[in-house]
Design a protein around this motif. Sequence first.
Motif, PDB file in Angstrom:
ATOM      1  N   VAL A  40      15.365 -75.739  31.711  1.00 52.98           N
ATOM      2  CA  VAL A  40      14.773 -74.553  32.349  1.00 52.98           C
ATOM      3  C   VAL A  40      15.119 -74.535  33.842  1.00 52.98           C
ATOM      4  N   ASP A  41      14.988 -75.695  34.481  1.00 53.06           N
ATOM      5  CA  ASP A  41      15.311 -75.796  35.918  1.00 53.06           C
ATOM      6  C   ASP A  41      16.737 -75.373  36.222  1.00 53.06           C
ATOM      7  N   LEU A  42      17.651 -75.760  35.339  1.00 52.26           N
ATOM      8  CA  LEU A  42      19.072 -75.452  35.571  1.00 52.26           C
ATOM      9  C   LEU A  42      19.425 -74.025  35.177  1.00 52.26           C
ATOM     10  N   GLY A  43      18.469 -73.335  34.557  1.00 51.87           N
ATOM     11  CA  GLY A  43      18.753 -71.968  34.103  1.00 51.87           C
ATOM     12  C   GLY A  43      19.515 -71.934  32.795  1.00 51.87           C
ATOM     13  N   PHE A  44      19.485 -73.044  32.042  1.00 50.94           N
ATOM     14  CA  PHE A  44      20.092 -73.065  30.711  1.00 50.94           C
ATOM     15  C   PHE A  44      19.066 -72.484  29.744  1.00 50.94           C
ATOM     16  N   ASP A  45      19.529 -71.718  28.748  1.00 51.91           N
ATOM     17  CA  ASP A  45      18.517 -71.256  27.774  1.00 51.91           C
ATOM     18  C   ASP A  45      18.779 -71.739  26.350  1.00 51.91           C
ATOM     19  N   GLY A  46      19.823 -72.534  26.139  1.00 55.24           N
ATOM     20  CA  GLY A  46      20.102 -73.048  24.792  1.00 55.24           C
ATOM     21  C   GLY A  46      19.888 -74.551  24.724  1.00 55.24           C
ATOM     22  N   ILE A  47      19.269 -74.990  23.643  1.00 53.31           N
ATOM     23  CA  ILE A  47      19.128 -76.432  23.403  1.00 53.31           C
ATOM     24  C   ILE A  47      19.920 -76.778  22.150  1.00 53.31           C
ATOM     25  N   GLN A  48      20.723 -77.825  22.267  1.00 57.48           N
ATOM     26  CA  GLN A  48      21.511 -78.314  21.135  1.00 57.48           C
ATOM     27  C   GLN A  48      20.751 -79.504  20.532  1.00 57.48           C
ATOM     28  N   PHE A  49      20.705 -79.538  19.230  1.00 54.67           N
ATOM     29  CA  PHE A  49      19.904 -80.572  18.565  1.00 54.67           C
ATOM     30  C   PHE A  49      20.728 -81.362  17.556  1.00 54.67           C
ATOM     31  N   HIS A  50      20.499 -82.665  17.501  1.00 56.56           N
ATOM     32  CA  HIS A  50      20.746 -83.381  16.255  1.00 56.56           C
ATOM     33  C   HIS A  50      19.522 -83.097  15.383  1.00 56.56           C
ATOM     34  N   ASP A  51      19.698 -83.222  14.078  1.00 54.49           N
ATOM     35  CA  ASP A  51      18.551 -82.938  13.197  1.00 54.49           C
ATOM     36  C   ASP A  51      17.323 -83.768  13.574  1.00 54.49           C
ATOM     37  N   ASP A  52      17.570 -85.047  13.926  1.00 50.78           N
ATOM     38  CA  ASP A  52      16.423 -85.903  14.246  1.00 50.78           C
ATOM     39  C   ASP A  52      15.987 -85.817  15.711  1.00 50.78           C
ATOM     40  N   ASP A  53      16.721 -85.073  16.532  1.00 51.70           N
ATOM     41  CA  ASP A  53      16.157 -84.725  17.854  1.00 51.70           C
ATOM     42  C   ASP A  53      15.044 -83.692  17.648  1.00 51.70           C
ATOM     43  N   ALA A  54      15.302 -82.775  16.713  1.00 54.06           N
ATOM     44  CA  ALA A  54      14.332 -81.699  16.474  1.00 54.06           C
ATOM     45  C   ALA A  54      13.152 -82.210  15.659  1.00 54.06           C
ATOM     46  N   VAL A  55      13.451 -83.058  14.677  1.00 53.10           N
ATOM     47  CA  VAL A  55      12.396 -83.603  13.800  1.00 53.10           C
ATOM     48  C   VAL A  55      12.586 -85.115  13.725  1.00 53.10           C
ATOM     49  N   PRO A  56      11.969 -85.865  14.662  1.00 51.27           N
ATOM     50  CA  PRO A  56      12.140 -87.322  14.641  1.00 51.27           C
ATOM     51  C   PRO A  56      11.672 -87.914  13.310  1.00 51.27           C
TER      52      PRO A  56
END
Length: 344
Positions: A40-56
């Motif tokens: 958010v600070d950098l003004g990025f609006d997309g997050i890239q995920f590995h499956d287990d980043d999103a759902v540990p």
Amino acid sequence: MPESQYRFSVGPWNLGRGADPFGPPVRPAVPFDDVLAVAVDLGFDGIQFHDDDAVPDLEDLSPAQIVAKAEAMRKKLADMNLVAEFVAPRLWEHPHGIDGGYTSNDAACRKWAIDRSKRAVDVAMALGCDLIVLWPAREGTGVRESKCPVEASRRLVDAVNAILGASPTVRIAIEPKPNEPVDTAFIPTIGHALALGARSADPARVGVLIESAHAILAGLDPSDEMGFALAAGKLWSVHLNDQNGLKYDQDKVFGAANLRGAFDQVRVLEAADYAATGAFVGFDVKAQRTQKAESATAHLATSQAVFLKLVEKVRTFPVNTADEMIAQRDYEALERLVLEHLLG
Ligand code: GLO
Ligand code: MG
């Protein structure tokens, strides 16, 4: 020249665990919520995920539990005005992925890889994104005779088809890399990735993600790799970074090793109006080991700043002068024009 606005994205691994392969962490790992705050600070609006980043710990959860957790993540993102760009099944860290996933010599492990990839599709859908990134990390060999490349290629098509079959709307972006962690990968270049997509059950839903460093490791020019994919309408994401020749995968700041090469990548993205496709510009960069914790986000800020300066350089390039030089076949003059433009 188009003047579209770029959208930027980042993955949690770009802020990292604070370690390299040769020693323990030198900084505390960055907690996931801090990754979102940095984006958010950098003004990025997309997050890239590995499956287990999103759902540990998703291996320990039922499909319904996985979807519920991914939906909660979607809400967390929405509350911060962020969106998920893609989900990548992280097959290469699990014991079942030791010999690769889709091309493992063990049938049970191949089945596990496909099942896990289908769960990644569930995660993506619940996050509200339709893009799966396949980095075929261990789909290759350390001992070449250990796998049959013909069989491996067929197995990769089967895997792509299984993932496409998991949802009528899911799209796949294949991220090729020629080596590391394997010695030789079965999908080393964009040509291989596009050919794999063309052999799938639904080629329209298979494209590519190009990482600058991966092209360089293959001895190729990233901007030409991008041009090839853009001409086919297949460049669905990029991992911009840099790489100082043929050595370990460096994930350097965009432009840090070859500023002209970075200019050429931006030039081709501009030429094809990549930004207008809505696809993101991701930076697959890592902080130097020497960096102190409080400033270990500088690699992302610098990559974005360099990218935006190069957009300006491309948009202000004296195209008419260049066209005259090209018409005269005076490429030495063109060389000088480019260098002087870059030098400012
Ligand atoms: C490593 C890859 C890796 C992938 C990421 C998404 O060399 O570039 O960072 O991009 O895991 O699949
Ligand atoms: Mg990458």
